[in-house]
Design an enzyme around this catalytic site. Sequence first.
Site, mmCIF file in Angstrom:
data_model
loop_
_atom_site.group_PDB
_atom_site.id
_atom_site.type_symbol
_atom_site.label_atom_id
_atom_site.label_comp_id
_atom_site.label_asym_id
_atom_site.label_seq_id
_atom_site.Cartn_x
_atom_site.Cartn_y
_atom_site.Cartn_z
ATOM 1 N N CYS A 100 0.857 -1.175 0.000
ATOM 2 C CA CYS A 100 0.000 0.000 0.000
ATOM 3 C C CYS A 100 0.900 1.235 0.000
ATOM 4 O O CYS A 100 1.811 1.341 0.820
ATOM 5 C CB CYS A 100 -0.869 -0.038 1.262
ATOM 6 S SG CYS A 100 -1.675 1.521 1.639
ATOM 7 N N CYS A 145 0.751 3.211 3.500
ATOM 8 C CA CYS A 145 1.242 2.728 4.800
ATOM 9 C C CYS A 145 2.243 1.593 4.705
ATOM 10 O O CYS A 145 2.816 1.202 5.713
ATOM 11 C CB CYS A 145 0.069 2.319 5.682
ATOM 12 S SG CYS A 145 -0.643 0.729 5.232
ATOM 13 N N CYS A 200 -7.026 -0.899 1.567
ATOM 14 C CA CYS A 200 -6.011 -1.439 2.461
ATOM 15 C C CYS A 200 -6.645 -1.601 3.842
ATOM 16 O O CYS A 200 -7.258 -0.667 4.360
ATOM 17 C CB CYS A 200 -4.840 -0.464 2.526
ATOM 18 S SG CYS A 200 -3.683 -0.822 3.856
ATOM 19 N N CYS A 208 -4.783 0.838 6.738
ATOM 20 C CA CYS A 208 -4.966 2.289 6.852
ATOM 21 C C CYS A 208 -6.246 2.780 6.180
ATOM 22 O O CYS A 208 -6.583 3.955 6.285
ATOM 23 C CB CYS A 208 -3.756 3.032 6.287
ATOM 24 S SG CYS A 208 -3.649 2.981 4.494
ATOM 25 N N CYS A 260 -8.446 -4.719 -9.856
ATOM 26 C CA CYS A 260 -8.014 -3.656 -10.750
ATOM 27 C C CYS A 260 -7.544 -2.502 -9.866
ATOM 28 O O CYS A 260 -8.357 -1.832 -9.233
ATOM 29 C CB CYS A 260 -9.216 -3.264 -11.614
ATOM 30 S SG CYS A 260 -8.833 -2.030 -12.841
#
Length: 133
Positions: free
Chosen positions: A48, A51, A97, A100, A120
């Site tokens: 991510c 984070c 995510c 976060c 996607c």
Amino acid sequence: MKRKIEKTEDQWKQELSPEQFHICIEKGTERPFTGKYHNSKEEGVYQCAACGNAVFDSNTKFESGTGWPSFYQPISGENVETEEDRTHGMRRTEVMCSSCGAHLGHVFNDGPRPTGLRYCINSAALKLDSKEK
Ligand SMILES: [Zn+2]
């Protein structure tokens, strides 16, 4: 649900690039074929961008032709969250995510085997941690 990382929009604005902020926090979508990773064949773990949580592995990345990095499964179902998204007059499933809450992209049911799913994902929401060769 309680997240591991909780930051205010102002904090994110300071930490992320304007493009990352637009995608991850404002749930934007980058234009296809413009991102850093849609064509990438590099091996590693995609994290991510906000984070650093490991969300996708390059082993599950496939060529979807859509212009966005596409994966058939996340690293772990615990590392991403999905939620129904009815914005823009469509019924889609948003992928976030789990650590976060950053928006990553959407998941569709027209992916390849073995899962039949197509995650996607926006390049700007990802950061590739390359494997040592
Ligand atoms: Zn995150």
